[in-house]
Write a protein that holds these residues in place. Sequence first.
Motif, short mmCIF file in Angstrom:
data_model
loop_
_atom_site.label_atom_id
_atom_site.label_comp_id
_atom_site.label_asym_id
_atom_site.label_seq_id
_atom_site.Cartn_x
_atom_site.Cartn_y
_atom_site.Cartn_z
N VAL A 66 0.96 -1.28 0.05
CA VAL A 66 -0.02 0.01 0.02
C VAL A 66 0.82 1.29 0.00
O VAL A 66 1.81 1.28 0.75
N PRO A 67 0.63 2.33 -0.76
CA PRO A 67 1.60 3.42 -0.96
C PRO A 67 1.35 4.21 0.54
O PRO A 67 0.45 4.15 1.23
N ASN A 68 2.56 4.67 0.92
CA ASN A 68 2.90 5.56 2.05
C ASN A 68 2.66 4.70 3.43
O ASN A 68 2.92 5.07 4.44
N VAL A 69 2.87 3.26 3.28
CA VAL A 69 2.78 2.50 4.51
C VAL A 69 4.06 1.68 4.55
O VAL A 69 4.69 1.22 3.59
N ALA A 70 4.88 1.67 5.78
CA ALA A 70 6.10 0.95 6.12
C ALA A 70 5.66 0.27 7.41
O ALA A 70 4.79 0.46 8.10
N THR A 71 6.54 -0.96 7.51
CA THR A 71 6.17 -1.89 8.76
C THR A 71 7.57 -1.92 9.51
O THR A 71 8.82 -1.95 9.05
N THR A 72 7.47 -2.03 10.65
CA THR A 72 8.31 -2.39 11.84
C THR A 72 7.85 -3.34 12.64
O THR A 72 7.21 -2.96 13.80
N ALA A 73 8.21 -4.87 12.35
CA ALA A 73 7.63 -5.69 13.27
C ALA A 73 8.07 -5.58 14.79
O ALA A 73 7.38 -5.71 15.69
N GLU A 74 9.38 -5.16 14.98
CA GLU A 74 10.22 -5.07 16.37
C GLU A 74 10.75 -3.93 16.47
O GLU A 74 11.39 -3.33 15.62
N PHE A 75 10.76 -3.29 17.53
CA PHE A 75 11.44 -2.11 17.97
C PHE A 75 11.84 -2.05 19.12
O PHE A 75 11.32 -2.55 20.12
N ALA A 76 13.23 -1.38 19.41
CA ALA A 76 13.61 -1.16 20.87
C ALA A 76 13.33 0.08 21.44
O ALA A 76 13.07 0.34 22.56
N ASP A 77 13.53 1.29 20.41
CA ASP A 77 13.07 2.40 20.85
C ASP A 77 11.79 3.17 20.42
O ASP A 77 11.88 3.11 19.14
N PRO A 78 10.86 3.20 21.08
CA PRO A 78 9.34 3.62 20.79
C PRO A 78 9.49 4.96 19.79
O PRO A 78 8.94 5.05 19.06
N SER A 79 10.59 5.71 20.01
CA SER A 79 10.71 7.16 19.60
C SER A 79 11.02 6.85 18.01
O SER A 79 10.60 7.81 17.23
#
Length: 572
Positions: A260-273
Amino acid sequence: MEIQFQHANPYSGRESVVLRIDGLLPDQTVCVLVDAGQNVAIDELLDEDANEYLTAVCLTHAHLDHYQSLGDTLAHGAPVYAATDTATILGDVFAAGADQYGLSNTERVLDQLEPIDEWTQIVPGLRVHPVPAGHTPGAAGFLFEVTADDERRTIFVTGDFTTRRAAGYPGFDLDLPVDVDVLVLTAATSEDFEATLTDAVGTICERVWAGSTVLTTASGLTGLQVAYLLGHLAEQWDERLSIRLVGHVAKLYDRLEYSVPNVATTAEFADPSTVLETDGVTIAGPEVPIDGSAKRLFETIADDPGATLVQLINGGSSPVTSAACTTHHFSLSSHPTPNTIDDVVEALSPIHVVITHQQGAAANQYKDKYASFVWATDDTDCYTLLDDSGWTPPPWVTESTKRRVQSGTTTMGGVLGDAIADAEIPLPTVTRLDDVDFGAEGLDLTALRDRLSVEHTEHASSETPAPQQATDSPAPSTDRVMTDGMAGELPIPDGDPDIDSVLSGIDVRLDRIESAITGHDIDARVVDAGDGTLLLRLENPPGHLEHGQRLRVRLLNGIDSERDDDQSAQDT
């Protein structure tokens, strides 16, 4: 042939049902469970001493209230059938909810899971085909065809459904090319889904374009659906709106191979910011930020008065309302309207209608409403729909109701059954569509355009020169340099001037004049941020601008403050 039904959890969600069919296998009753919601105990429903065995389980979609007891219903090695894309995401769904909801035997469920997208034989004389159901991505109803003693009958179980699309997946088509004898109808309804969805999408866009850091919390599939709409909407309107999916929502998006245009994914993250978008929206679950990714992200913005939390709730959860950030919540229940329920029954014209997912007065309202035998029972008794004498009415209906229904009964079921078997009439498939149709998804584009002041045409890019405004003002005198208010009349010093000071002052003013002349116009939109604060949101701002930087803005003469294409120019 004998066909019976039995509610599997009438005192809980009442969305699960057992179909019993005699006459297909010698000395055995074929039993099919459709959905396994809360408190489904298959051992208490079936009697092995009476040769009742679970032959198959059919899962309509991956919502908790339809799979919560699935791991407890795996009796007799029965396969678990699901439409292909529901089967694709089931492992991720189980992983996200196993601990929180006490799901059991999830690995065994996945081992017995069989994705289907066409006619599939359960036992000789019984086959099933998934049918698109809207409601949520990948959802399906199930059409069963029963053949015994040269007699063919059809049973359609809707599951939760809508005629609307769901993130590109087709809704239920009332023009089903099969004569339905028994309709097991989910009668849960919602009058205001489309208005609420439009309001939620409008709120997200408003807050993003006001410069707020926006966190939207939702269940995995609802978050996916909203991201689909926002991404395509921003592309169609040529608006700046980045969408970041994190955690479970991101995994579902990737698993279903959306693009979908303009959509990116991050399944896991360490720093919420790092995943909170400053010019977009971050979507995470669960729907109330008290756990999981949503909790971590909410803790980051909770004390920020400029941030926004938008909660999309489907169920009985209480929203978070106490925080320094702005909070919104919307109840999104993707079900058909009562009129759509009536349309489905009228279009399919079944002999029997079995009401599910409603109880008490909400279920009883359907009795005697249609030219069908309507079953609105609230117990776990077995009720016979068809026996050797033919179709069996409910014991409580009047003789006039029997005559009314039987007068409209035809024998087309057997004829169409032959056609299905011999010619394989094509049925709709649970396949995501390539085209994007916001109206079919339930989004009111006209209301959104009016609310967000978006024109039907695409916005001009930042390189397009701003239109020149006509003016009747006299030409400026030669002793006054007009530089958008940045320089006024050159001062005439008292006494003998210091030539170096005068030249230095002239150089400063010339630099400012050059800056104003060589700058460029930028489109901007006035945004009401609330509390009497108006903001200007720049379209495609230059890269050198920084947060907190002060700018001087020139409003062109004759500007119409009510137009949504107002121009504002930046002095650089």
